[in-house]
Design a protein around this motif. Structure first.
Motif, short mmCIF file in Angstrom:
data_model
loop_
_atom_site.label_atom_id
_atom_site.label_comp_id
_atom_site.label_asym_id
_atom_site.label_seq_id
_atom_site.Cartn_x
_atom_site.Cartn_y
_atom_site.Cartn_z
N ASN A 91 0.83 -1.18 0.00
CA ASN A 91 0.00 0.00 0.00
C ASN A 91 0.88 1.25 0.00
OD1 ASN A 91 -2.36 1.57 0.16
ND2 ASN A 91 -1.96 1.87 2.33
N HIS A 96 -8.98 -2.77 1.03
CA HIS A 96 -8.10 -3.84 1.50
C HIS A 96 -8.85 -5.06 2.01
CE1 HIS A 96 -4.40 -1.07 1.84
NE2 HIS A 96 -4.55 -1.54 0.64
N ASN A 100 -7.72 2.82 3.54
CA ASN A 100 -8.06 2.17 2.27
C ASN A 100 -9.15 1.14 2.49
OD1 ASN A 100 -6.27 3.46 0.40
ND2 ASN A 100 -4.62 2.45 1.52
N THR A 122 -1.17 -1.10 -4.43
CA THR A 122 -2.31 -0.22 -4.29
C THR A 122 -1.83 1.17 -3.93
OG1 THR A 122 -2.65 -0.65 -1.93
CG2 THR A 122 -3.78 -2.12 -3.48
#
Length: 140
Positions: free
Chosen positions: A76, A93, A90, A136
């Motif tokens: 991430n 996830h 986020n 991500t």
């Protein structure tokens, strides 16, 4: 120093790599005498099994005694590298982890991998037997 491989042992023993593998694991229909010979040769050559390769070969991975599956890391990257408090916000996830589990993976999130020391990151991924990485966030 070069590591001794199954191929090295197979070449010296004049057998296939599969035969060496089976003999070292005590499997297959190899005679006890031939198994002893191969194991002795492996010991003399200094063969040390690689636990990661053994896990790959058996396709059995474990991150704990209760959770099994193929380890998958979710890297991430925060939107702003210097503003890492957004990292934990986020919402996707849990969805990624859930979908990964359906496919037989055990996913874990690595927050802000760019901010970690490469050697530490590599050691953690290696020790977990990580087989894949999902990126991500933003890498700007």
């Amino acid at each position: 120093m070069r590591h001794v491989t199954l191929q090295d042992i197979a070449t010296r023993a004049h057998v296939s790599v599969a035969t060496v593998s089976l003999a070292l694991r005590g499997r297959g229909t190899i005679s006890k005498e031939r198994t002893r010979e191969i194991r002795k040769l492996a010991e003399e050559m200094g063969y040390q099994p690689n636990p990661l390769l053994a896990s790959l070969a058996s396709k059995q991975f474990s991150t704990s005694s209760q959770i099994t599956g193929t380890p998958l890391a979710i890297f991430n990257f925060p939107q702003n590298h210097y503003d890492s408090h957004d990292v934990h916000q986020n919402f996707y996830h849990p969805l990624l982890i859930q979908e990964a589990a359906k496919l037989g993976y055990v996913a874990f999130v690595v927050d802000d991998p760019a901010g970690k020391k490469p050697a530490t990151l590599h050691r953690n991924l290696y020790n977990r037997g990580t087989q894949g990485i999902i990126l991500t966030g933003s890498m700007n």
